[in-house]
Motif scaffolding. Structure first.
Motif, PDB file in Angstrom:
ATOM      1  N   THR A  51       0.843  -1.204   0.000  1.00 25.42           N
ATOM      2  CA  THR A  51       0.000   0.000   0.000  1.00 25.42           C
ATOM      3  C   THR A  51       0.872   1.245   0.000  1.00 25.42           C
ATOM      4  O   THR A  51       1.754   1.389   0.848  1.00 25.42           O
ATOM      5  N   GLN A  76     -13.329   5.357   9.101  1.00 20.59           N
ATOM      6  CA  GLN A  76     -12.522   4.273   9.684  1.00 20.59           C
ATOM      7  C   GLN A  76     -13.037   2.919   9.220  1.00 20.59           C
ATOM      8  O   GLN A  76     -12.258   2.036   8.873  1.00 20.59           O
ATOM      9  N   LEU A 136     -12.023   2.325   5.597  1.00 16.85           N
ATOM     10  CA  LEU A 136     -10.581   2.080   5.485  1.00 16.85           C
ATOM     11  C   LEU A 136     -10.224   0.702   6.040  1.00 16.85           C
ATOM     12  O   LEU A 136      -9.400  -0.015   5.470  1.00 16.85           O
ATOM     13  N   ASP A 137     -10.865   0.316   7.145  1.00 14.71           N
ATOM     14  CA  ASP A 137     -10.627  -1.030   7.699  1.00 14.71           C
ATOM     15  C   ASP A 137     -11.027  -2.089   6.677  1.00 14.71           C
ATOM     16  O   ASP A 137     -10.317  -3.071   6.473  1.00 14.71           O
ATOM     17  N   GLN A 149      -8.555  -2.345   3.858  1.00 12.09           N
ATOM     18  CA  GLN A 149      -7.323  -2.978   4.321  1.00 12.09           C
ATOM     19  C   GLN A 149      -7.493  -4.498   4.465  1.00 12.09           C
ATOM     20  O   GLN A 149      -6.619  -5.276   4.088  1.00 12.09           O
ATOM     21  N   GLU A 150      -8.655  -4.876   4.972  1.00 13.33           N
ATOM     22  CA  GLU A 150      -8.918  -6.308   5.183  1.00 13.33           C
ATOM     23  C   GLU A 150      -8.969  -7.031   3.826  1.00 13.33           C
ATOM     24  O   GLU A 150      -8.331  -8.068   3.639  1.00 13.33           O
ATOM     25  N   ASP A 156      -1.208   4.883   9.549  1.00 13.68           N
ATOM     26  CA  ASP A 156      -1.188   3.502  10.039  1.00 13.68           C
ATOM     27  C   ASP A 156      -1.762   2.518   9.029  1.00 13.68           C
ATOM     28  O   ASP A 156      -2.128   1.419   9.382  1.00 13.68           O
ATOM     29  N   ARG A 157      -1.874   2.941   7.764  1.00 13.54           N
ATOM     30  CA  ARG A 157      -2.477   2.040   6.784  1.00 13.54           C
ATOM     31  C   ARG A 157      -1.603   1.775   5.572  1.00 13.54           C
ATOM     32  O   ARG A 157      -1.983   1.022   4.690  1.00 13.54           O
ATOM     33  N   CYS A 158      -0.462   2.459   5.507  1.00  9.49           N
ATOM     34  CA  CYS A 158       0.357   2.332   4.292  1.00  9.49           C
ATOM     35  C   CYS A 158       1.747   1.786   4.610  1.00  9.49           C
ATOM     36  O   CYS A 158       2.302   2.062   5.662  1.00  9.49           O
TER      37      CYS A 158
END
Ligand code: ATP
Ligand code: SF4
Ligand code: MG
Length: 350
Positions: A41, A195, A198-199, A202-203, A224-226
């Motif tokens: 990501t 959120q 985005l969760d 990501q999942e 906290d996602r990349c």
């Protein structure tokens, strides 16, 4: 020496996008380089107008018709800029999915949700109408639409903003893309729904080993996602690093200014937020050196004469383009910035 990466999905080199206008040629992208591995990501951040959307739109063939594109953008080895349109269309929508900020730009208000989700699978995967409907229901379930067996018959106006955005994600995922691009996909949503979406992304991304480009104004969202973050300014990437390094050891003065301008939960209550003085440059008349120089209090002579080249830091995955980069000493008084300490509220949007 350039690094050899074996699992590269996207390899963009010296991408330039120029839009001729009556007030001159607008240099929207001035030589963007990005490499993205499968399953990774990349967060793309920068002020409004820095070229984030134009960059991802260039990859999807949706720039304005008068735009002139140069450079290369290889997706799984094929250059998206020169590939015949019929072949490129096999990639767009099928192997690269895109989610936009406003779901209504992707949804047809007079067509039922299920039909719209199933259409891509029908077109690209050759499913029958009935198979496409089943696939649409599965996808609606995957993105968390309650009672998808019933709700697939609804029209977009019968859904909330968050649900509509879930539907556009389902559409983008219909053909199990290798790359998902989310361009400010959650900016218009309230923080809780943001959120959740985005969760969800990501999942799905982890499950399918899908690569993702997350475009955002908001460093809090990408922190906290990349895996990596690229910072754009005036049509260029000025710093690119693994996420933790970017936050802890940023070198470009613009990145430092961006980070110090974010509201954070760990900041003392009445402390004053720094702002970045001035405005981004006119892309039809870029200054000869660093485009940030007119706003940069660390500018040195070289900054106004030639564009600073991308230079590797100690970790060669970290690169920055700055003649007078910040040092550990400069960053000493910065409050500790780590994922989770930043607000992702609207105030955090630059
Ligand atoms: N059709 C056009 N003609 C001329 N300039 C354009 C055109 N479309 C976009 N631009 C310019 O390209 C630049 C980059 O725009 P882009 O939409 O990529 O910015 P962005 O980083 O995505 O901003 P935001 O965060 O607001 O979405 C802007 O300065 C914009 O004014
Ligand atoms: S190159 Fe110069 S003007 Fe640009 S950010 Fe670095 S110090 Fe500032
Ligand atoms: Mg944009």
């Amino acid at each position: 020496m350039s690094e050899v990466r074996s699992d590269v999905l996207l390899d963009v080199r010296d991408l330039r996008c120029t839009i001729p206008t009556p007030r001159g040629d607008v240099k929207v992208l001035s030589g963007v380089n990005v490499t993205l591995d499968r399953g990774q990501t990349l967060g793309l951040v920068g002020e409004s107008g820095s070229g984030k959307s134009m960059f991802v739109r260039s990859l999807m063939g949706i720039t304005p018709p008068q735009a002139v594109l140069e450079g290369t953008a290889r997706f799984d080895g094929q250059d998206l800029l020169t590939l015949p349109k019929t072949e490129a269309r096999q990639i767009w929508g099928r192997r690269i999915g895109m989610v936009f900020q406003d779901p209504m730009t992707s949804l047809n208000p007079v067509v039922r949700i299920g039909r719209q989700v199933g259409e891509a699978a029908e077109k690209h995967l050759g499913l029958t109408r009935q198979q496409a409907r089943r696939r649409a229901i599965e996808l609606l379930e995957l993105v968390g639409i309650p009672e998808p067996g019933k709700r697939h018959r609804s029209y977009p106006h019968e859904f909330s903003g968050g649900m509509r955005q879930r539907v556009t994600i389902a559409m983008a995922l219909a053909c199990e893309p290798d790359l998902l691009i989310a361009d400010e996909a959650t900016t218009a949503l309230d923080v809780t729904v943001q959120q959740q979406i985005l969760d969800l992304l990501q999942e799905i991304q982890r499950e399918r080993h899908m690569a993702m480009i997350l475009v955002s104004h908001d460093l809090g969202v990408v922190s906290d996602r990349c895996d990596e973050v690229a910072v754009m300014y005036a049509g260029r990437i000025v710093e690119h690093a693994p996420t933790d390094r970017l936050f802890a050891e940023h070198r470009h003065r613009y990145t430092g200014a961006l980070l110090r301008a974010i509201p954070r939960f760990d900041r003392p209550k009445h402390s004053v937020l720094e702002t970045i003085e001035g405005t981004p440059p006119n892309l039809a008349a870029l200054p000869p050196g660093c485009a940030f120089a007119p706003r940069c209090r660390f500018s040195v002579d070289a900054c106004t004469t030639a564009v600073p080249p991308m230079t590797p830091a100690e970790d060669e995955r970290h690169r920055f383009a700055c003649y007078n980069p910040s040092t550990a000493e400069d960053r000493r008084d910065d409050p500790v910035v780590s994922p989770g300490t930043m607000s992702t509220s609207k105030e955090a949007v630059l």
